[in-house]
Write a protein that holds these residues in place. Sequence first.
Motif: not given
Length: 423
Positions: A14-20, A24-28, A33-36
């Motif tokens: 979601p956009q909110a998670a990308r902007r927060n 952002r750091a945990p998401r990045d 890690l990659g899909t697998a």
Amino acid sequence: MTPGPEESDVEFVPQAARRNPFLRAPRDRWAGLGTAAQDGVLAMAVTLLAFVPALANLGAQLGDLPKRPADALSIALTLAQTLPLAVRRRRPAACLAVVGAAFAAHQALGFPTTLGSWGLYLALYAVGAHQVRFRRPLAAAAIAAYGGLAVTLHGLGSPLGFADFAAFSLGLALFWQIGRAMRRRRVEETERRRLAAEVATATERARIARELHDVVTHHVTAMVVQADAAQFVLPAAPERAAEALDAVSDTGRRALTELRSLLGVLEATGDRARSEAVGADGGPTLGRIVDLVERARLSGQSVDITEQGTQARRSVDVELAAYRVVQEALTNAMKHAAGQRTAVVVRHGAADIGIDVITEGPAGPAGPAGPAGSAAAALPSGGRGLTGLRERLRLVGGELVAGARPDGGFRVSATIPSEPLQE
């Protein structure tokens, strides 16, 4: 089945998670890690939670058959409901087949409920979100399999009725539909980005075409006019021919300088590109309109310039637009009315810049007047200049009016709104 080229393996964020900034750091790190690896971590987490007794009541229960004690087979069936999640995005159909069969066997044998049964929900979501081919046949097979499980459980003595089995099926369908919705959003986001990239590419190509037209056409036109003038006066006045050839050489050098500057701008991006477009030595700025007039005079054009008001620094885009208006108008005058008198009027207002370029005589497609214009009449006109100029002014909120005058000649008028730059 693996995702097709039109889909991404990465979950929709979601956009909110990308902007927060806190997310952002945990998401990045998670995305890195990659899909697998992501699916492997998920499968391991669900597997570990499946053997936590306190979480057993949170598992999915269907059939309410008499419970039998856990044994090695129940552990194997639990693992079969969780470990296949490691390939849920790469092989969603296979994952659902294994997890669904293990869930059915676990329920039919009456083993104790565990959190591992949530593997069925996650597998259904994965099929909805990542299955590309054979989605409808797979949905039909899943419905038939669930119907067979319901009949089997009823035959084994399940106290649940039709309404109970139907309610449970709605929960399963909900996870499937959530996956489908996320897949649609992911595809729409990919398409939006593709269209945005195409628009940006087209806009940049149009900008490059405008810059090349403005730079090349102006200088080449001046060089052709000057060379033809040299040929015209060579028999009678060789010294004037030499002056004309010197002007051709000087115009060519200026053209090379501006082309090098333009290439530098095209290699730059963003604000740096815009600043280099105007800030380079000899670059097109509002203060260099006088240079345009002087070069037109060297080409044999009779040009007068009048400036009204006090000149102030403007934004990069405004200064470039004003410069290109005068440049294009003088280029057309040299093309179609070589030797005719041309008047340039620049009005420096508080909130806008007004430019009028008036050429006497037939300064349009009708052709030039006088012998000096005979060669210029043969110059091709692609019709891009004024069209590109209108587009350039539109981008800065300006307006361009160009057309023949009732009493002869041609007029180009531009109004460019602007505010002086603050130091």
